[in-house]
Scaffold this motif. Structure first.
Motif, short mmCIF file in Angstrom:
data_model
loop_
_atom_site.label_atom_id
_atom_site.label_comp_id
_atom_site.label_asym_id
_atom_site.label_seq_id
_atom_site.Cartn_x
_atom_site.Cartn_y
_atom_site.Cartn_z
N TYR A 192 -3.43 6.94 15.66
CA TYR A 192 -3.94 5.97 14.70
C TYR A 192 -3.61 4.54 15.10
O TYR A 192 -4.02 3.61 14.44
CB TYR A 192 -3.32 6.23 13.32
CG TYR A 192 -3.87 7.43 12.62
CD1 TYR A 192 -5.10 7.37 11.98
CD2 TYR A 192 -3.16 8.61 12.57
CE1 TYR A 192 -5.60 8.47 11.32
CE2 TYR A 192 -3.66 9.71 11.91
CZ TYR A 192 -4.89 9.63 11.29
OH TYR A 192 -5.38 10.72 10.64
N HIS A 193 -2.82 4.38 16.15
CA HIS A 193 -2.28 3.06 16.47
C HIS A 193 -1.55 2.49 15.28
O HIS A 193 -1.67 1.32 14.94
CB HIS A 193 -3.38 2.12 16.98
CG HIS A 193 -4.12 2.69 18.14
ND1 HIS A 193 -3.51 2.97 19.35
CD2 HIS A 193 -5.39 3.12 18.26
CE1 HIS A 193 -4.39 3.51 20.16
NE2 HIS A 193 -5.53 3.64 19.54
N ARG A 194 -0.85 3.34 14.63
CA ARG A 194 -0.03 2.96 13.50
C ARG A 194 1.33 3.62 13.66
O ARG A 194 1.44 4.68 14.29
CB ARG A 194 -0.65 3.45 12.18
CG ARG A 194 -1.96 2.80 11.81
CD ARG A 194 -1.73 1.37 11.36
NE ARG A 194 -3.00 0.75 10.98
CZ ARG A 194 -3.83 0.13 11.82
NH1 ARG A 194 -3.54 0.08 13.11
NH2 ARG A 194 -4.94 -0.42 11.38
N HIS A 195 2.32 2.96 13.10
CA HIS A 195 3.64 3.57 13.08
C HIS A 195 4.08 3.75 11.64
O HIS A 195 3.68 2.99 10.75
CB HIS A 195 4.65 2.67 13.82
CG HIS A 195 4.57 2.82 15.31
ND1 HIS A 195 5.68 2.97 16.08
CD2 HIS A 195 3.52 2.87 16.15
CE1 HIS A 195 5.31 3.10 17.35
NE2 HIS A 195 4.01 3.03 17.42
N GLY A 196 4.90 4.77 11.42
CA GLY A 196 5.52 4.95 10.13
C GLY A 196 6.94 4.42 10.19
O GLY A 196 7.73 4.88 11.02
N VAL A 197 7.23 3.45 9.34
CA VAL A 197 8.60 2.93 9.29
C VAL A 197 9.31 3.63 8.14
O VAL A 197 8.81 3.66 7.01
CB VAL A 197 8.61 1.41 9.05
CG1 VAL A 197 10.03 0.89 8.94
CG2 VAL A 197 7.86 0.71 10.18
N VAL A 198 10.44 4.24 8.46
CA VAL A 198 11.19 4.95 7.41
C VAL A 198 12.54 4.28 7.24
O VAL A 198 13.07 3.64 8.14
CB VAL A 198 11.37 6.44 7.75
CG1 VAL A 198 10.04 7.14 7.86
CG2 VAL A 198 12.17 6.61 9.03
N ALA A 199 13.11 4.45 6.04
CA ALA A 199 14.45 3.94 5.76
C ALA A 199 14.91 4.54 4.45
O ALA A 199 14.09 5.01 3.64
CB ALA A 199 14.44 2.41 5.66
N THR A 200 16.22 4.56 4.26
CA THR A 200 16.77 4.96 2.96
C THR A 200 17.13 3.69 2.20
O THR A 200 17.85 2.83 2.71
CB THR A 200 18.01 5.84 3.15
OG1 THR A 200 17.65 6.98 3.93
CG2 THR A 200 18.55 6.29 1.81
N LEU A 201 16.60 3.59 0.99
CA LEU A 201 16.79 2.38 0.19
C LEU A 201 17.66 2.67 -1.02
O LEU A 201 17.75 3.79 -1.50
CB LEU A 201 15.43 1.87 -0.31
CG LEU A 201 14.36 1.60 0.75
CD1 LEU A 201 13.05 1.22 0.08
CD2 LEU A 201 14.81 0.53 1.73
N GLU A 202 18.28 1.58 -1.48
CA GLU A 202 19.03 1.67 -2.73
C GLU A 202 18.27 0.81 -3.74
O GLU A 202 17.95 -0.35 -3.46
CB GLU A 202 20.42 1.11 -2.49
CG GLU A 202 21.45 1.58 -3.48
CD GLU A 202 22.79 0.98 -3.12
OE1 GLU A 202 23.27 0.18 -3.92
OE2 GLU A 202 23.32 1.28 -2.02
N LEU A 203 17.98 1.38 -4.90
CA LEU A 203 17.14 0.68 -5.87
C LEU A 203 17.96 0.17 -7.05
O LEU A 203 19.03 0.72 -7.36
CB LEU A 203 16.05 1.62 -6.41
CG LEU A 203 15.13 2.30 -5.40
CD1 LEU A 203 14.10 3.15 -6.14
CD2 LEU A 203 14.43 1.27 -4.51
N GLU A 204 17.43 -0.85 -7.68
CA GLU A 204 17.95 -1.25 -8.98
C GLU A 204 17.73 -0.07 -9.93
O GLU A 204 16.70 0.59 -9.86
CB GLU A 204 17.16 -2.48 -9.44
CG GLU A 204 17.80 -3.30 -10.52
CD GLU A 204 19.12 -3.92 -10.08
OE1 GLU A 204 19.98 -4.07 -10.93
OE2 GLU A 204 19.29 -4.24 -8.88
N PRO A 205 18.69 0.18 -10.83
CA PRO A 205 18.51 1.35 -11.71
C PRO A 205 17.20 1.30 -12.48
O PRO A 205 16.65 0.23 -12.71
CB PRO A 205 19.70 1.25 -12.65
CG PRO A 205 20.70 0.43 -11.92
CD PRO A 205 19.95 -0.48 -11.01
N SER A 206 16.78 2.47 -12.87
CA SER A 206 15.49 2.64 -13.53
C SER A 206 15.34 1.67 -14.69
O SER A 206 16.28 1.37 -15.41
CB SER A 206 15.39 4.08 -14.04
OG SER A 206 14.35 4.15 -14.97
#
Lengths: 560, 371
Positions: free
Chosen positions: A254-268
């Motif tokens: 696809y000439h695309r890359h998937g960037v992955v990471a583990t994120l920390e979110l503000e609480p719901s």
């Protein structure tokens, strides 16, 4: 299009490993052939110890009618590392997948689901999907829809780290007493056909695998040559088994890359007013000096909440969607499909700039995001101890803060999540490809998982398709055993091939078309592109509005 | 009377100039293709031309010679037989389950042991008209099977069957699967007496074959065979003599019904391109209906009762009832109720059991020998 989900190849081998693997095979392939048939004869030999291969083994061994089969699973890497995999509750692997309810019930049936660390999985029943190209949005809230359409209550999918799943499957295999089927730290040196011994057996249709240790041996007596009644290639996108079988693939990059990471979110935000969210955003943006390492919410919400939301925003002018998939304790998995250039840029950002860019991608107009992506990326080493205030020009955080004031709120019914931090060393990327083997079966060989098909991770269906393969192959094997059929017989394998081939083509072409549709209408594609962009927005509104009774439910069901 | 015309299963392909795809359709009605005409069979049944003096038709032997090479091609002329094979096992299982002690419909009189919980490697099979061994090899692979003896009068198909067996180490285990090139009436001279277990624990002690006795098996199978037999009653009696007490005779055939006449006679034998076999191939008259099979076994039960009364082996208290104009024993039968299930081939779907279809098309039958 209902389904977008975390997604990555279910089993990823780095390029160097793959090359050495295939080169090694090619070099020796076809030379000194075996002269006698091996005495080690197995019913099912699986190459590849990813979730798909492990699930197949667990399924075979957990069924009373197939548990007697002699199985072998060959994995180059050490499986003991996977089995003893542990992470503290504040950390999550960046390889996570979204398991559909169908596959969850398969994993429950084979007895593997209960071995998952359930504190680390996150079911979700709501998806927010919106489009930066036309600000159309759609919500899939299964709880609300279930009431409205009188549909059964259920989760859309469950997020789990792949490592958690592999460990659960290994524990189940151990519980079944089938550990002797595992041949870890073993690589396939060569695959040949057996020989026709005029005075004995004719094994000329049987694949014979020559094995060699690929590391410190975990089992002392690894056989050197084994013959397979049925050889299963679950050995990834560059499958050596597929090469041996002479099966080609169709597809493209696809000439695309998937960037992955583990994120920390503000609480719901369920418990907060939107004013609180705004102030939290302000707090976060102004409080750059204290990276949010301490997370007081962890103790409060040790068990994952039953309500969780996945978010996906299409960014047509940046090559694909950004997705935030929920993990427990206010963590999330990021999958951002984008151009290789942007992917490299994102990987080069400092953690704080990366977080600001992700937040921008969830909120700002595409023009503003593009501008932020053009800012000079400071090298991670220099930013760790350097305050952004001391940096020369405007930082990503500054840009985000300023531009947010000029931006309308997202059209979603739920605020996009606010990313607080990125877990160190989890930002990675991989190329996105579409591959489909021209066939999944030849006599005595079946392909499963990425060896058979690799799809765009847009809908996160890669691992789910692979687990579907394992389900279908296990039930085909069971049917064959109960009816005295030869497991490697093509007539028997046709059941598997026809059940799965259409499924994968349907899924991959659907996802591919979806991807194409959402890339058009970005910018600079003229009248046609902008018309498609508008039509897409209209389509989302039609599906989302509930004007056509039942349509949305159909779309939601297709996610399964 | 042991001289019968035996036509084994699966006569799908043919020496015909028709295109290959038609062979696939021909195997839709595999019992029919190129069987010799009615009068041929009659003549063979009265004056045998077989070299060994058996009743095997020479034209059949030559016919299967042609078929032999493609027997194990899953897309070849025998494809529909391959597809049908799993149903044979399903039907056998349903027969065993329905006569197990836990089933209330099970006949109470079981002098020869009771059905055990699928003991591993205990069942013995005799497959008559085995062809290339589609059923025989699958039966031999089952974990519950001890041994399979499979016979066919055509030497070439036995060669094919043995060649196929050699490619599977499991089937090549000593004693697991034996192919014999003989007719059923010659079986005794081909088989050495061997200790064989049976369905019940009591059966394998005293019932090992004495000199002069015929070898006996837990399952005697006749798939797509009986409709080619000129004197099916005598043939069936020969088969039943190889059945161990407690064992099952299992087979499949086709009912004589206007619909089967339409499908196998009028359509299949129509001129090209509709038809798939030459005109005159089928012998619709010889198809056997389920009711006729039931009648046969009811008569056998009566005969057995009278024989027992003559020799005084049986209790005289057992009464004979008249059911539907035929005599029927109330208890102490030699054979249990005949079990019948119809099946239909649906293009694109495969073979399916269809309740009631046994009256107008393919069907399976199974009967248990109780003593």
């Amino acid at each position: 299009m209902s389904s977008f989900i975390a997604s990555r190849p279910s089993r990823y081998i780095c390029k160097a490993c793959r090359q050495s693997l295939s080169q090694g095979r090619k070099r020796k392939y076809g030379t000194n052939s075996i002269t006698s048939n091996p005495s080690d004869i197995y019913d099912v030999v699986t190459v590849g110890g990813g979730p798909v291969g492990l699930a197949l083994l667990a399924a075979i061994k957990s069924s009373p009618s197939t548990s007697h089969l002699r199985c072998a699973l060959i994995e180059t890497q050490s499986l003991s590392k996977q089995k003893s995999w542990e992470l503290p509750p504040t950390q999550y692997s960046n390889r996570a997948s979204s398991i559909t309810p169908t596959n969850q019930s398969f994993l429950e049936t084979i007895g593997a689901w209960r071995h998952l660390d359930l504190r680390r999985v996150q079911p979700y029943d709501e998806m927010q999907v919106w489009d930066a190209g036309n600000e159309a949005s759609i919500q899939f809230d299964w709880q609300a829809e279930a009431v409205r359409y009188n549909a059964p209550q259920r989760t859309v999918a469950t997020m789990t780290e792949n490592a958690n799943l592999s460990r659960a499957l290994l524990k189940r295999i151990q519980e079944l007493g089938a550990e002797d089927s595992l041949l870890p730290s073993t690589s396939v040196d060569r695959i040949d056909h057996g020989v026709d011994d005029a005075e004995g057996l004719n094994m000329s249709t049987w694949p014979v695998l020559s094995l060699k240790p690929s590391g410190p041996s975990e089992s002392p007596s690894t056989p050197r040559q084994i013959a397979a009644r049925l050889l299963v290639g679950a050995d990834g996108i560059n499958s050596p088994v597929r090469t041996f079988a002479g099966i080609n693939t169709n597809g493209w990059d696809y000439h695309r890359h998937g960037v992955v990471a583990t994120l920390e979110l503000e609480p719901s935000k369920d418990t907060q007013s939107s004013a609180d969210v705004d102030s939290a955003l302000e707090d976060f943006l102004s409080d750059e000096e204290t990276p949010s390492n301490s997370n007081p919410q962890i103790d409060k919400n040790l068990m994952p909440s039953n309500r969780a939301t996945a978010y996906q925003r299409f960014l047509p002018s940046m090559g694909g969607p950004i997705a935030i998939l929920p993990l427990p304790n206010n963590h999330a998995s990021l999958v951002w499909s984008t151009t290789p250039q942007i992917a490299n840029y994102l990987k080069s950002l400092s953690p704080s700039a990366f977080v600001a860019t992700v937040n921008a991608a969830l909120r700002l107009n595409q023009v503003d995001i593009k501008y932020m992506l053009s800012l000079p990326s400071t090298s991670p080493s220099s930013t760790d101890f350097t305050k952004s205030s001391s940096s020369s020009s405007y930082t990503h955080e500054d840009e985000l803060r300023w531009r947010l004031t000029q931006t309308d709120p997202a059209p979603t019914t739920r605020e996009p999540p606010l990313v607080r931090a990125v877990q160190p060393n989890t930002v990675a990327s991989f190329p996105l490809r579409l591959r489909n083997a021209t066939s999944y079966i030849v006599p005595r060989i079946a392909l499963a998982g990425d060896a058979a098909h690799t799809i765009h991770p847009l809908a996160g269906q890669g691992l789910n398709l692979g687990l579907g393969d394992a389900t279908a192959l296990a039930s085909t094997i069971q049917y064959a055993v109960e009816h005295g059929m030869d497991l490697g017989d093509l007539g028997m394998l046709e059941q598997y091939g026809s059940a799965r081939y259409g499924k994968a083509v349907e899924m991959s072409s659907g996802v591919d078309a979806l991807n194409w549709m959402f890339q058009l209408g970005g910018s600079g594609e003229g009248l046609v592109g902008s018309l498609i962009g508008r039509a897409r927005g209209l389509g989302m509104q039609v599906v989302g509005s509930g004007w056509i009774p039942g349509l949305k439910e159909i779309v939601m069901r297709r996610a399964d | 009377m042991s001289r019968v015309v035996l036509r084994s299963a699966s006569r799908a392909a043919v020496r015909s100039p028709q295109p290959r795809w038609l062979y696939l359709r021909a195997s839709l009605n595999p019992w029919g293709a190129l069987a010799p005409r009615h009068q041929d069979i009659r003549s063979h049944s009265t004056s045998s031309t077989s070299p060994r003096g058996s009743s095997v038709s020479a034209s059949e032997v030559s016919h299967f010679t042609q078929l032999a090479s493609s027997w194990w091609d899953p897309h070849g002329p025998s494809r529909l037989l391959h597809l049908m094979n799993p149903l044979r096992h399903d039907f056998i299982k349903s027969c065993v389950v329905s006569s197990s002690p836990s089933n209330p419909s099970n006949p109470s009189n079981q002098p020869v042991g009771t059905e055990q919980e699928k003991p591993k490697g205990s069942y013995t099979f005799l497959d008559i008209g085995c062809g290339g061994g589609i059923f025989a090899s699958s039966a031999a692979r089952l974990p519950t099977t001890r041994s399979v003896t499979a016979i066919d009068p055509t030497p070439e198909v036995i060669v094919v069957a043995n060649r196929h067996k050699r490619s599977d180490p499991l089937l090549s285990q000593p004693g697991r699967l034996t192919y014999l090139n003989c007719a059923i009436e010659d079986l005794a001279s081909h088989v050495q007496p061997q200790p064989q277990s049976a369905l019940g624990p009591g059966a394998n002690l005293e019932k090992d074959r004495l000199p002069g006795e015929v070898p006996q098996y837990d399952f005697v199978t006749l798939f797509e065979v009986i409709e080619h037999i000129s004197h099916p009653a005598a043939f069936l009696r020969t088969c039943l003599s190889h059945l161990r007490p407690g064992g099952y005779l299992i087979g499949s055939t086709i009912a004589r019904h206007p619909l089967s006449c339409l499908t196998t006679k009028i359509i299949a034998e129509a001129p090209w391109p509709i038809g798939v076999v030459p005109h005159g191939t089928h012998d619709w008259d010889k198809y056997i209906n389920p009711a006729e099979l039931r009648q046969f076994f009811a008569k056998e039960n009566v005969k057995d009762f009278e024989r027992g009364r003559r020799t005084g082996e049986k209790e005289a208290a057992e009464s004979v009832k008249v059911v539907e104009g035929r005599e029927r024993l109330e208890s102490g039968d030699l054979y249990a109720e005949v079990r019948v299930e119809g099946c239909v081939y649906l293009p694109g779907v495969g073979w399916k059991f269809v309740n009631g279809s046994e009256e107008y098309g393919n069907y399976f039958f199974g009967v248990r020998k109780l003593r």
